[in-house]
Design an enzyme around this catalytic site. Structure first.
Site, PDB file in Angstrom:
ATOM      1  N   SER A 283       0.820  -1.087   0.143  1.00 35.45           N
ATOM      2  CA  SER A 283       0.223   0.162   0.021  1.00 35.45           C
ATOM      3  C   SER A 283       0.867   1.343   0.060  1.00 35.45           C
ATOM      4  O   SER A 283       2.132   1.150   0.194  1.00 35.45           O
ATOM      5  CB  SER A 283      -0.958   0.080   1.116  1.00 35.45           C
ATOM      6  OG  SER A 283       0.024   0.322   2.334  1.00 35.45           O
ATOM      7  N   GLY A 284       0.129   2.370  -0.068  1.00 32.58           N
ATOM      8  CA  GLY A 284       0.967   3.799   0.009  1.00 32.58           C
ATOM      9  C   GLY A 284       1.082   4.194   1.277  1.00 32.58           C
ATOM     10  O   GLY A 284       1.481   5.315   1.691  1.00 32.58           O
ATOM     11  N   ASP A 285       0.733   3.539   2.365  1.00 35.82           N
ATOM     12  CA  ASP A 285       0.823   3.927   3.581  1.00 35.82           C
ATOM     13  C   ASP A 285       1.074   2.729   4.688  1.00 35.82           C
ATOM     14  O   ASP A 285       1.552   1.535   4.231  1.00 35.82           O
ATOM     15  CB  ASP A 285      -0.426   4.395   4.284  1.00 35.82           C
ATOM     16  CG  ASP A 285      -0.067   5.645   5.260  1.00 35.82           C
ATOM     17  OD1 ASP A 285       0.507   5.361   6.192  1.00 35.82           O
ATOM     18  OD2 ASP A 285      -0.131   6.854   4.999  1.00 35.82           O
ATOM     19  N   ASP A 286       1.007   2.750   5.980  1.00 37.61           N
ATOM     20  CA  ASP A 286       1.309   1.668   6.869  1.00 37.61           C
ATOM     21  C   ASP A 286       0.655   0.273   6.459  1.00 37.61           C
ATOM     22  O   ASP A 286      -0.429   0.298   6.059  1.00 37.61           O
ATOM     23  CB  ASP A 286       0.906   1.921   8.470  1.00 37.61           C
ATOM     24  CG  ASP A 286       1.760   3.043   8.931  1.00 37.61           C
ATOM     25  OD1 ASP A 286       2.997   3.121   8.323  1.00 37.61           O
ATOM     26  OD2 ASP A 286       1.396   3.734   9.536  1.00 37.61           O
ATOM     27  N   THR A 317       5.671  -1.124   1.489  1.00 34.34           N
ATOM     28  CA  THR A 317       5.479   0.231   1.477  1.00 34.34           C
ATOM     29  C   THR A 317       6.368   1.202   1.752  1.00 34.34           C
ATOM     30  O   THR A 317       7.056   1.368   2.630  1.00 34.34           O
ATOM     31  CB  THR A 317       4.421   0.294   2.691  1.00 34.34           C
ATOM     32  OG1 THR A 317       4.080   1.848   2.807  1.00 34.34           O
ATOM     33  CG2 THR A 317       5.056   0.073   4.255  1.00 34.34           C
TER      34      THR A 317
END
Length: 485
Positions: A283-286, A317
């Protein structure tokens, strides 16, 4: 090939690569896989990585008994019975809402199951009901509507005081539930695609009026199971159980583009008795972020996150963390077990985040068996994001961080040694780190430590002076067994 079709294709191989040598046919299977990949060379290059480890070979422990199986569902229906059309074009919002309303009448008799068959089922937001199973059959894909009006506005969470991104209300999640018990979202290799690019572009273009909706949010509920599905392209955080108890999330694949904003994988928030296991996330975050409210609103609501197990998680990530704690942790976070984590091509493997004004606490956190490749900062305690809901936060409200136990950490291709920074006015204490091996070409080997106290043993590179090694058998840190809570 659509993202839904990709989800059907990729899941069996993710499961296979958990332990590829389990079968004597492994070499043949790999050869066939390479042949298939040759045929499908136009598909995105999504890496498949899972934690190797001895625990898998002997049969991994599970925490999934937190979900208590109740009586069999009395009624099983198909979305087609309520007018659903799986052509990817027809809106099924009213069909899903009608189905849930009708099936909710069977709650007292064991509940009902709604099957979603093969097809592409476009829909806006709909609410679930208690004693209910949403089952996606093989090849079924629920698609999130591209019309923001199909994601109505709802009140902000009390522990946040406003939408997380914008003042005022927030968009509801695609699949939502509030005040429920005994809810299952599962299937046989089905998928849910939030089609989040529309929402990401609103964020990138700074034209977003209200906080984006999650893919799945369950509130004020208990006895929840989410399993055996693929979730892709969430507008915002993907799975968000908040003010919940007895939540199990297992055997999930969660994907979003690596540049998509704030597309966290799984975010347990002000919840207790949570099990997250056997998931692959990119993903683009945690990948996983444990939260409990934001500044003065989280302090006032006082709903901690506690008794949470996160195990056998793998993923990537590039800008964030494998496991994050915080930064919204004002209600408190305690009694956390994180083990068997595999992170690659990421910013951090483990990150504890807080700030002045947060208040709250983070305590009794055990992290063990972490492997990583090509990670910038393997372990990080960070501060000072200056991210507050409004100007009414109390800058004197400082977090208390204590009793963090970290062991068995191996990293290759690491950019630098751990960065452990506390907050002025308080000290992070009781930090215990053992058995750490970090390597990388041109790695910065000096640990960066400020306002932390604790002990470190058997670590390479050598730790900072604030974390001592005692030549005595009476060390509280050395005697830790790292068996979890």
């Amino acid at each position: 090939m659509s993202t839904c079709d990709m989800a059907v294709y990729i899941r069996p191989w993710v499961q296979f690569f958990k332990n590829p040598w389990r079968s004597s046919w492994a070499v043949l299977c790999i050869a066939l896989a390479l042949l298939v990949l040759t045929w499908t060379h136009a598909m995105p290059a999504w890496p498949i990585r899972f934690m190797p480890g001895s625990s898998e070979a002997v049969g991994p422990s599970s925490c999934s008994d937190l979900y208590q199986l109740g009586r069999p569902r009395k009624v099983v229906s198909s979305i087609k019975e309520f007018g659903g059309v799986g052509d990817g074009i027809t809106s099924n919002t009213e069909a899903f809402r009608k189905a849930v309303k009708q099936l909710s009448k069977h709650g007292a008799d064991g509940g009902a199951q709604l099957n979603v068959p093969f097809g592409r089922w476009l829909t806006g937001s709909f609410n679930l009901t208690s004693h209910f199973t949403l089952f996606l059959e093989e090849g079924a894909c629920i698609l999130g509507s591209q019309d923001p009006q199909d994601w109505p506005l709802i009140e902000p969470l009390p522990s946040y005081g406003r939408g997380r991104e914008r003042l005022g209300p927030r968009h509801i999640s695609l699949i939502h539930g509030n005040g429920l018990t005994d809810v299952v979202i599962t299937g046989n290799n089905g998928s849910i695609d939030g089609q989040g690019r529309m929402w990401w572009e609103l964020w990138w273009n700074r034209t977003l009026n209200y906080t984006r909706g999650h893919l799945v949010e369950i509130m004020n509920s208990n006895n929840i199971l989410i399993s055996n599905l693929t979730f892709i392209n969430s507008p915002f955080w993907t799975i968000h159980p908040v003010y919940c108890s007895n939540v199990v999330i297992k055997n999930m694949i969660i994907r979003a583009p690596l540049n998509s904003p704030n597309t966290d994988g799984i975010d347990p928030d002000s919840s207790t008795n949570v099990c997250i296991e056997d998931c692959y996330i990119e993903s683009g975050d945690d990948l996983v972020a444990i939260k409990s409210g934001w500044d003065q609103y989280g302090i006032k609501t006082a709903r901690p996150s506690s008794i949470i197990t996160v195990q056998r998680i793998s993923g990537t990530t590039p800008t964030c963390s494998g496991i994050g704690i915080g930064s919204e942790m004002s209600g408190g976070v305690s009694n956390i077990l994180i083990r068997d984590l595999h992170v690659y091509n990421s910013s951090s493997a483990l990150r504890v985040k807080s700030d002045r004004g947060r208040g709250g606490y983070i305590t009794n956190v055990t992290v063990t068996n972490i492997t990583m490749e090509h990670v910038k900062i393997p372990i990080r305690f960070s501060r000072g994001a200056n991210d507050h809901p409004d100007q009414n936060f109390d800058p004197k409200a400082l977090p208390k961080v204590s009793n963090i136990y970290i062991s068995n950490v191996v990293g290759e291709g690491v950019k630098r040694a751990p960065v452990l920074e506390g907050i002025d006015g308080t000290v992070y204490e009781g930090i215990c780190i053992q058995n750490v091996s970090l390597k990388g070409d041109k790695m910065k080997e000096k640990w960066q430590c400020e306002l932390v106290k604790g002990e470190v043993y058997d670590a390479f590179p050598n730790p900072c002076d604030q974390l001592v090694s005692r030549n005595t058998s009476f060390s509280w840190c050395r005697n830790q067994q790292f068996l979890g809570r």
